[in-house]
Design a protein around this motif. Structure first.
Motif, PDB file in Angstrom:
ATOM      1  N   PHE A   1       0.931  -1.375   0.028  1.00  9.77           N
ATOM      2  CA  PHE A   1      -0.009   0.206   0.040  1.00  9.77           C
ATOM      3  C   PHE A   1       0.727   1.372  -0.136  1.00  9.77           C
ATOM      4  O   PHE A   1       0.643   2.247  -0.747  1.00  9.77           O
ATOM      5  N   GLY A   2       1.836   1.228   0.993  1.00  4.66           N
ATOM      6  CA  GLY A   2       2.607   2.416   0.861  1.00  4.66           C
ATOM      7  C   GLY A   2       3.373   2.722  -0.535  1.00  4.66           C
ATOM      8  O   GLY A   2       3.615   3.923  -0.892  1.00  4.66           O
ATOM      9  N   ILE A   3       4.211   1.850  -0.936  1.00  4.03           N
ATOM     10  CA  ILE A   3       4.797   1.805  -2.214  1.00  4.03           C
ATOM     11  C   ILE A   3       3.868   2.483  -3.445  1.00  4.03           C
ATOM     12  O   ILE A   3       4.061   3.332  -4.056  1.00  4.03           O
ATOM     13  N   GLY A   4       2.546   1.698  -3.530  1.00  4.94           N
ATOM     14  CA  GLY A   4       1.597   2.163  -4.479  1.00  4.94           C
ATOM     15  C   GLY A   4       1.129   3.437  -4.183  1.00  4.94           C
ATOM     16  O   GLY A   4       1.219   4.286  -5.101  1.00  4.94           O
ATOM     17  N   TYR A   5       0.867   3.850  -3.072  1.00  2.00           N
ATOM     18  CA  TYR A   5       0.364   5.223  -2.664  1.00  2.00           C
ATOM     19  C   TYR A   5       1.415   6.277  -3.072  1.00  2.00           C
ATOM     20  O   TYR A   5       1.142   7.491  -3.673  1.00  2.00           O
ATOM     21  N   GLY A   6       2.841   5.993  -2.775  1.00  5.40           N
ATOM     22  CA  GLY A   6       3.798   6.833  -3.157  1.00  5.40           C
ATOM     23  C   GLY A   6       3.914   6.943  -4.585  1.00  5.40           C
ATOM     24  O   GLY A   6       4.052   8.294  -4.920  1.00  5.40           O
ATOM     25  N   ILE A   7       3.862   6.084  -5.157  1.00  8.32           N
ATOM     26  CA  ILE A   7       4.207   6.239  -6.877  1.00  8.32           C
ATOM     27  C   ILE A   7       2.890   6.971  -7.380  1.00  8.32           C
ATOM     28  O   ILE A   7       3.047   7.787  -8.148  1.00  8.32           O
ATOM     29  N   ASP A   8       1.728   6.505  -6.789  1.00  7.81           N
ATOM     30  CA  ASP A   8       0.462   7.303  -7.524  1.00  7.81           C
ATOM     31  C   ASP A   8       0.568   8.692  -7.081  1.00  7.81           C
ATOM     32  O   ASP A   8       0.365   9.661  -7.884  1.00  7.81           O
ATOM     33  N   SER A   9       1.122   9.052  -5.693  1.00 18.73           N
ATOM     34  CA  SER A   9       1.222  10.656  -5.453  1.00 18.73           C
ATOM     35  C   SER A   9       2.120  11.147  -6.163  1.00 18.73           C
ATOM     36  O   SER A   9       2.068  12.506  -6.870  1.00 18.73           O
ATOM     37  N   LEU A  10       3.334  10.615  -6.661  1.00 23.66           N
ATOM     38  CA  LEU A  10       4.206  11.287  -7.606  1.00 23.66           C
ATOM     39  C   LEU A  10       3.982  11.502  -8.858  1.00 23.66           C
ATOM     40  O   LEU A  10       3.957  12.464  -9.523  1.00 23.66           O
ATOM     41  N   MET A  11       3.137  10.411  -9.393  1.00 26.67           N
ATOM     42  CA  MET A  11       2.912  10.520 -10.861  1.00 26.67           C
ATOM     43  C   MET A  11       1.486  11.052 -10.936  1.00 26.67           C
ATOM     44  O   MET A  11       0.922  11.048 -12.371  1.00 26.67           O
ATOM     45  N   GLY A  12       0.583  11.137 -10.070  1.00 26.32           N
ATOM     46  CA  GLY A  12      -0.711  11.709 -10.026  1.00 26.32           C
ATOM     47  C   GLY A  12      -1.584  10.668 -10.757  1.00 26.32           C
ATOM     48  O   GLY A  12      -2.524  11.055 -11.562  1.00 26.32           O
ATOM     49  N   THR A  13      -1.346   9.271 -10.553  1.00 27.50           N
ATOM     50  CA  THR A  13      -2.256   8.474 -11.250  1.00 27.50           C
ATOM     51  C   THR A  13      -2.957   7.559 -10.431  1.00 27.50           C
ATOM     52  O   THR A  13      -2.914   6.246 -10.316  1.00 27.50           O
ATOM     53  N   MET A  14      -3.883   8.053  -9.341  1.00 25.66           N
ATOM     54  CA  MET A  14      -4.364   7.425  -8.337  1.00 25.66           C
ATOM     55  C   MET A  14      -5.633   6.317  -9.078  1.00 25.66           C
ATOM     56  O   MET A  14      -5.940   6.849 -10.211  1.00 25.66           O
ATOM     57  N   PRO A  15      -5.761   5.382  -8.814  1.00 26.98           N
ATOM     58  CA  PRO A  15      -5.109   4.363  -7.797  1.00 26.98           C
ATOM     59  C   PRO A  15      -4.672   3.105  -8.519  1.00 26.98           C
ATOM     60  O   PRO A  15      -4.426   2.013  -8.043  1.00 26.98           O
ATOM     61  N   ILE A  16      -4.023   3.508  -9.928  1.00 27.46           N
ATOM     62  CA  ILE A  16      -3.480   2.284 -10.538  1.00 27.46           C
ATOM     63  C   ILE A  16      -2.239   1.396 -10.075  1.00 27.46           C
ATOM     64  O   ILE A  16      -2.432   0.430  -9.450  1.00 27.46           O
ATOM     65  N   PHE A  17      -1.247   2.183  -9.484  1.00 30.46           N
ATOM     66  CA  PHE A  17      -0.186   1.684  -8.803  1.00 30.46           C
ATOM     67  C   PHE A  17      -0.518   1.159  -7.358  1.00 30.46           C
ATOM     68  O   PHE A  17       0.140   0.206  -6.838  1.00 30.46           O
ATOM     69  N   LEU A  18      -1.485   1.932  -6.859  1.00 32.29           N
ATOM     70  CA  LEU A  18      -2.136   1.656  -5.269  1.00 32.29           C
ATOM     71  C   LEU A  18      -2.349   0.054  -5.490  1.00 32.29           C
ATOM     72  O   LEU A  18      -2.135  -0.790  -4.622  1.00 32.29           O
ATOM     73  N   VAL A  19      -3.408  -0.190  -6.416  1.00 32.33           N
ATOM     74  CA  VAL A  19      -4.052  -1.450  -6.420  1.00 32.33           C
ATOM     75  C   VAL A  19      -3.176  -2.580  -6.852  1.00 32.33           C
ATOM     76  O   VAL A  19      -3.073  -3.496  -6.128  1.00 32.33           O
ATOM     77  N   LEU A  20      -2.356  -2.280  -7.893  1.00 24.01           N
ATOM     78  CA  LEU A  20      -0.950  -2.992  -8.386  1.00 24.01           C
ATOM     79  C   LEU A  20      -0.357  -3.641  -7.058  1.00 24.01           C
ATOM     80  O   LEU A  20      -0.015  -4.708  -6.761  1.00 24.01           O
ATOM     81  N   PHE A  21       0.271  -2.586  -6.311  1.00 26.14           N
ATOM     82  CA  PHE A  21       1.198  -2.859  -5.250  1.00 26.14           C
ATOM     83  C   PHE A  21       0.622  -3.373  -3.847  1.00 26.14           C
ATOM     84  O   PHE A  21       1.067  -4.085  -3.451  1.00 26.14           O
ATOM     85  N   VAL A  22      -0.754  -3.291  -3.892  1.00 26.50           N
ATOM     86  CA  VAL A  22      -1.609  -4.032  -2.763  1.00 26.50           C
ATOM     87  C   VAL A  22      -1.593  -5.503  -3.072  1.00 26.50           C
ATOM     88  O   VAL A  22      -1.470  -6.235  -2.213  1.00 26.50           O
ATOM     89  N   PHE A  23      -1.792  -5.925  -4.393  1.00 25.64           N
ATOM     90  CA  PHE A  23      -1.985  -7.180  -4.846  1.00 25.64           C
ATOM     91  C   PHE A  23      -0.496  -7.800  -4.494  1.00 25.64           C
ATOM     92  O   PHE A  23      -0.449  -8.997  -4.299  1.00 25.64           O
ATOM     93  N   LEU A  24       0.378  -7.174  -4.905  1.00 18.24           N
ATOM     94  CA  LEU A  24       1.717  -7.733  -5.105  1.00 18.24           C
ATOM     95  C   LEU A  24       2.243  -7.933  -3.525  1.00 18.24           C
ATOM     96  O   LEU A  24       2.695  -8.815  -3.164  1.00 18.24           O
ATOM     97  N   GLY A  25       1.697  -7.109  -2.673  1.00 26.60           N
ATOM     98  CA  GLY A  25       2.131  -7.032  -1.151  1.00 26.60           C
ATOM     99  C   GLY A  25       1.234  -8.301  -0.641  1.00 26.60           C
ATOM    100  O   GLY A  25       1.981  -8.920   0.358  1.00 26.60           O
ATOM    101  N   PHE A  26       0.062  -8.360  -1.119  1.00 23.15           N
ATOM    102  CA  PHE A  26      -0.566  -9.615  -0.593  1.00 23.15           C
ATOM    103  C   PHE A  26       0.106 -10.903  -1.110  1.00 23.15           C
ATOM    104  O   PHE A  26       0.085 -11.926  -0.176  1.00 23.15           O
ATOM    105  N   ALA A  27       0.454 -10.991  -2.259  1.00 25.47           N
ATOM    106  CA  ALA A  27       1.360 -12.100  -2.863  1.00 25.47           C
ATOM    107  C   ALA A  27       2.597 -12.412  -2.020  1.00 25.47           C
ATOM    108  O   ALA A  27       2.819 -13.648  -1.634  1.00 25.47           O
ATOM    109  N   ALA A  28       3.264 -11.334  -1.741  1.00 23.34           N
ATOM    110  CA  ALA A  28       4.353 -11.350  -0.844  1.00 23.34           C
ATOM    111  C   ALA A  28       4.246 -11.776   0.483  1.00 23.34           C
ATOM    112  O   ALA A  28       4.868 -12.745   0.871  1.00 23.34           O
ATOM    113  N   GLY A  29       3.259 -11.356   1.061  1.00 24.53           N
ATOM    114  CA  GLY A  29       2.712 -11.725   2.326  1.00 24.53           C
ATOM    115  C   GLY A  29       2.392 -13.122   2.513  1.00 24.53           C
ATOM    116  O   GLY A  29       2.825 -14.012   3.532  1.00 24.53           O
ATOM    117  N   ILE A  30       1.658 -13.599   1.755  1.00 24.57           N
ATOM    118  CA  ILE A  30       1.364 -15.114   1.438  1.00 24.57           C
ATOM    119  C   ILE A  30       2.629 -15.970   1.244  1.00 24.57           C
ATOM    120  O   ILE A  30       2.625 -16.838   1.761  1.00 24.57           O
TER     121      ILE A  30
END
Length: 119
Positions: free
Chosen positions: A55-84
């Motif tokens: 979430f933190g990485i995705g939100y940070g990239i989206d804030s910098l690039m102004g592309t809410m919520p594309i990277f946020l959703v992508l990195f939440v899924f990647l974080g979920f996969a890493a947690g599993i």
């Protein structure tokens, strides 16, 4: 040529070394030192931390690039996969081999699937 006295001393030394190696051998890591609640909380924390970092990485990239919520959703899924993945590695380290926590074999090892005489 080696005489009989030297052979006897070598056998005695080999036996002494074998006893020392058995005494110094590390004990295998099993799930006996952990309670079920400790393992459950550890796995929950691993999953939530993966989600939080994603979430933190995705939100940070989206804030910098102004592309809410594309990277946020992508990195939440990647974080979920890493947690599993981390949770699965924890489970493997607690229950080594291909056995399940109830002592039954998973069925694909070269051994007989028994551990500690159970099963």
């Amino acid at each position: 040529m080696v005489d009989e006295d030297t052979r006897a001393r070598m056998r005695a030394l080999e036996e002494k070394l074998a006893r020392r190696k058995r005494a110094d051998a590390p004990t295998p890591k099993t799930g006996q030192g952990y309670s079920g609640a400790e393992l459950a909380w550890r796995m929950v924390i691993e999953l939530v931390s993966g989600l939080g970092i994603g979430f933190g990485i995705g939100y940070g990239i989206d804030s910098l690039m102004g592309t809410m919520p594309i990277f946020l959703v992508l990195f939440v899924f990647l974080g979920f996969a890493a947690g599993i993945k981390v949770m699965m590695n924890t489970a493997k380290s607690v229950y080594p081999g291909d056995e399940t926590p109830d002592g039954k074999s998973g069925g694909t090892s070269a051994g007989d699937g028994k551990r500690d005489g159970h099963g």
